[in-house]
Scaffold this active site. Sequence first.
Site, short mmCIF file in Angstrom:
data_model
loop_
_atom_site.label_atom_id
_atom_site.label_comp_id
_atom_site.label_asym_id
_atom_site.label_seq_id
_atom_site.Cartn_x
_atom_site.Cartn_y
_atom_site.Cartn_z
N GLY A 43 0.78 -1.23 0.00
CA GLY A 43 0.00 0.00 0.00
C GLY A 43 0.82 1.28 0.00
N GLU A 98 4.43 4.43 5.74
CA GLU A 98 3.18 3.65 5.70
C GLU A 98 2.10 4.41 4.93
OE1 GLU A 98 1.62 1.08 5.85
OE2 GLU A 98 1.78 -0.08 7.69
N ASP A 102 -3.80 3.00 11.74
CA ASP A 102 -5.06 3.07 12.51
C ASP A 102 -4.86 2.55 13.93
OD1 ASP A 102 -5.02 0.40 11.64
OD2 ASP A 102 -6.39 0.85 10.02
N PHE A 151 -14.17 4.59 4.91
CA PHE A 151 -13.51 3.74 3.94
C PHE A 151 -12.97 4.61 2.81
CE2 PHE A 151 -13.75 -0.88 2.49
CZ PHE A 151 -12.69 -0.73 1.62
N ARG A 164 -7.01 2.01 -6.77
CA ARG A 164 -5.65 2.32 -6.33
C ARG A 164 -5.03 3.43 -7.19
NH1 ARG A 164 -2.73 -1.17 -2.94
NH2 ARG A 164 -3.62 -3.17 -3.46
#
Lengths: 180, 351
Positions: A43, A98, A102, A151, A164
């Site tokens: 990610g 990162e 969370d 989200f 993405r």
Amino acid sequence: MIEDLEKVLFTQSEIHQRISEVAEEISKDYEGRDLILVAVLKGAVFFLTHLAQSLRIPARIDFLGIESFSPGKALPGVVRISKDLDLAIQGLDVLIVEDIVDTGLTLRYLLNVLRERQPRSLAICTFLDKANRRLVELPVRYRCFEIPDRFVVGFGMDYDQRYRTLPCLGILKKEIYQKS
Amino acid sequence: MLCGFAGALPYGIHEIGGGRKLAIITISYQPGSQGESIGQELAGHLGYALITPDRVSEIIRERYQIDYSLRGEIDQTPREKESAKLFASLISAVLTDMAVLNHLIVLECGGQFIFRSFPNALHVRIIAPRETRAHNIMQEIGSPPEQALKTIDELDRRHERFLRTSFRQPVNMPERYDLSINTKGLHVDAAVELILSAVRLKKIDAYGMVSSETVERLKLHNQIRLQRALTNLSLKSTPSLSQFANASELVFARLLDFYGIRWEYEPRTFPLRYDEKGNIIEAFSPDFYLPDSDLYVELTTMKQSLVTKKNRKVRLLHEIYPEIKIRLLYQKDFEDLIFKYKGPKAVGESL
């Protein structure tokens, strides 16, 4: 794809602008030091690329892969390293890159693993921070955006491998991920 | 959410490239209505894997060392609520794992409930009049007519109880089925032909495309449900674990242990409301306290009514004790944690 977003949180230009600002902070803080950016696959790759290009100082780059595993009857939710660093980090200034932080549980694990390798310093730079989901304290020194507990997709963040490549960051419509 | 019993898939089914084509036919049948023969012949025609109650029982025995029979002796189905939930989770786990690997024909086993929201599923119900079924039973096991009728009635009762106890669903809901076939005067071949027509019309084999990631999420969700059910059983049988109210709490405690995070379980109760005499009429004991973060954590489940109730308590706690830090941790947080780092090699794992 953009029509699947409930709301655009940050446009492409806002994202680039903010990454440049963070890169400037990092460049100042780490000037004259031996910086290595460690990105967590997959990610963080989009963020890492833009961040690294925006730095004014030299930096090495390495990748770390982690995966969840449940051997035998072990409970799910624990992780292990599936792709280790190629470079030794002892004595270096390590900045973990990162895409999103969370609960902080996984990063806590990574910090413990990397700390044992005796880097000169160890800190975290995250593209997104869901601080209100945090369970453990973490040395998040740099964050581009703090976001609500929704989200989000785009700029490397995916849902079912889609979105993405969206250049912006947005909240995905509920009906997209809740449809049955 | 998925797997189960509750119906809807948690994440949408998408027709995208690189996914898998999956087709599922569930056949629910009355004892003596020739449903088993129809299922076997249909599997031969289509080349789908045939999943029978015996096969599911066998896998449950091998994988989990739990001996529940799904056939005949359905009276072994656990009566007690927690065990029944576990039983349903086990069946669901086995069937869902198989369903992401093969085209399936599922005979009984509650398949019509487990796969009820799959767009690529065809649900068939086979019925026949009581006398016809008794006649078939007589021919099959050679029992006298009166005994055959008694057997039919007893099997019907057991079957009904199995579905009610394990899936909390009645069997006789015609709207649950895409096709109902009465086999009185209808040969097995003709019934199979009817189902084949329905398969073609519904195009389940053509449109049952599921993305690899959806497959992974289905399996993951299944794993969590199953783990919770198994843990609930160990909670009941292991006194040292009995401090926890449910499996989610134990899962969380073990996660914290793995990550080296200190925790205390329900160390403090916060009074929230008093009556006019000063007696406490509402209080809140958050599940965990993490001293290093000076943070209380309350776990929630997928059940919306409980989430709403806990949200309200947390809001009250914030108002009355603004200095206290508390987080609600949702089941989805666990799933995200696991799924984010799920390796690609997990795709296609077999039983």
